[in-house]
Design a protein around this motif. Sequence first.
Motif: not given
Length: 239
Positions: A196-206
């Motif tokens: 998958x492609x995901x846009x993340x902001x700083x601090x997001x967790x995966x």
Amino acid sequence: MLLLGALLLLLALPSHGQDTMQGPPLPKGACTGWMAGIPGHPGHNGTPGRDGRDGTPGEKGEKGDPGLVGPKGDTGETGITGIEGPRGFPGVPGRKGEPGESAYVYRSAFSVGLESRVTVPNVPIRFTKIFYNQQNHYDGTTGKFLCNIPGLYYFSYHVTVYLKDVKVSLYKNDKALLFTHDQFQDQNVDQASGSVLLYLEKGDQVWLQVYEGENHSGVYADNVHDSTFTGFLLYHNIE
């Protein structure tokens, strides 16, 4: 005196054998011994004569003084573009510029694997075999990837299915976004994967985790079978 006068008279008389001198002829009808009349008035001017021929051109005169500068005229219309001229000679090379600042390359990537089978469902799977984690954005103690650079990321997983069915999902901040289900066949090793492609902001967790209980915790790994989890930054947010 009388004698002198008589002598002069004799000299004045014509000699014999000579014709007597005659005066100018008299006009017709004029009487003998006529006298001239008084002069008449001047006559009227005659008709003007034709123009005479052009005279020979005269010599060129001296150059006169320059006249005063006149006012500026209106701008004329733009003329037609002329034909392109020949190519000129190369110019002199310019001076070498100052060294610029090097562009900063944003990096964030990891690739990890399992060292043993998963037995606990509903919690992040801890991939402890590290293939690449130079930026240390993946935490092997929690099994979670922490975003340090906002931007677009690509995540993928490839798991070996053995002994049990598998239901695995990819989470972002406690929300399941991607689900994969594979049924175990007796005495057969199977594979399951997702990306998958995901846009993340700083601090997001995966992270990855098994869902719906132990009966679906068939994610497996040993020395000849791998289950892996990978993610990396495609491009960072320039805003």
